[in-house]
Design an enzyme around this catalytic site. Structure first.
Site, PDB file in Angstrom:
ATOM      1  CG  ASN A  24     -33.678  -9.013   5.001  1.00  0.00           C
ATOM      2  OD1 ASN A  24     -33.791  -9.703   3.988  1.00  0.00           O
ATOM      3  ND2 ASN A  24     -33.833  -7.701   4.984  1.00  0.00           N
ATOM      4  N   GLY A  32     -31.496   0.096   8.528  1.00  0.00           N
ATOM      5  CA  GLY A  32     -30.208   0.061   9.223  1.00  0.00           C
ATOM      6  C   GLY A  32     -29.017   0.127   8.290  1.00  0.00           C
ATOM      7  CG  ASP A  34     -29.290  -4.861   4.233  1.00  0.00           C
ATOM      8  OD1 ASP A  34     -28.403  -4.944   3.366  1.00  0.00           O
ATOM      9  OD2 ASP A  34     -30.350  -5.527   4.184  1.00  0.00           O
ATOM     10  CB  THR A 118     -26.153  -4.892  18.267  1.00  0.00           C
ATOM     11  OG1 THR A 118     -25.476  -3.991  17.385  1.00  0.00           O
ATOM     12  CG2 THR A 118     -25.267  -6.079  18.569  1.00  0.00           C
ATOM     13  CE1 TYR A 121     -33.823  -8.673  11.561  1.00  0.00           C
ATOM     14  CE2 TYR A 121     -31.850  -9.977  11.191  1.00  0.00           C
ATOM     15  CZ  TYR A 121     -33.070  -9.493  10.748  1.00  0.00           C
ATOM     16  OH  TYR A 121     -33.528  -9.848   9.500  1.00  0.00           O
TER      17      TYR A 121
END
Ligand code: AR6
Length: 178
Positions: A24, A32, A34, A118, A121
């Site tokens: 982000n 996720g 990240d 996907t 987001y």
């Protein structure tokens, strides 16, 4: 196109020189892929990210990989899907291009991408796959580096959509060497 492949796996275990995080704009971690990358890399990754001053959607920043097998992490904030009329596709393509340009600039030879935007987001997968593959294939046609790019999908269903999209648009590339 032997420089590009689609596979199923956990990107945190990738042996690529650089892996991409679907970040982000704060670059300070999240959920996720990240979150998984930050957990696997260890706290030194977050410490380096704190010094980067965030990143705009569609751009990319490079850090070291710390405890990851990958030497580097390319952090790119993808667009949040808002219906498709707010420039989401251009921003998503820019994510892939920004990561590949930065990798090429640094002489990085292999890059693994997750399916950016996907998950949390909400970018519809078939549309994201079309945008992602077009951006990657165009870049590879025009640049010698990275030598190898892979799309690492977390599950078979996601990989199937990328493979179908690739077969639809790029199957002929198998015959013509890139
Ligand atoms: N390896 C490969 N792919 C993975 C992994 C993994 N270990 N884990 C998840 N994925 P998402 P986004 C897939 O939500 O939509 C974060 O909080 C997942 O199945 O990670 O771009 C950031 O900080 C999906 O296919 O990213 C942002 O706030 C893909 O990775 C926000 O989420 C992307 O899903 C970014 O959302």
């Amino acid at each position: 196109m032997d420089r590009f492949s689609i596979l199923v796996g956990d990107i945190t275990r990738s042996d690529a020189e650089a892996i991409v995080s679907a970040a982000n704009t704060s670059l300070l971690g999240g959920g996720g892929v990240d979150g998984a990358i930050h957990r696997a890399a260890g706290p030194a990754l977050l410490a380096e990210c704190r010094g980067l001053g965030g990143c705009e959607t569609g751009r990319a920043k490079l850090t070291r990989g710390y405890n990851l097998r990958a030497s580097y992490v390319l952090h790119t904030p993808g667009p949040i899907w808002q219906g498709g009329h707010l420039g989401e596709s251009a921003l998503l393509a820019a994510c892939y291009r920004s990561c590949l340009s930065l990798a090429a600039e640094r002489g990085i030879r292999s890059v693994d991408f997750p399916s950016i935007s996907t998950g949390i987001y909400g970018y519809p997968l078939p549309m994201a796959a079309t945008v992602a593959l077009k951006a990657i294939m165009e870049f590879l046609r025009e640049h010698d580096l990275p030598q190898r790019v892979r799309l690492v999908c977390h599950d078979e269903a996601t990989a199937a959509v990328y493979r179908q999209t690739w077969n639809l648009w790029y199957a002929e590339d198998k015959a013509c060497r890139m």
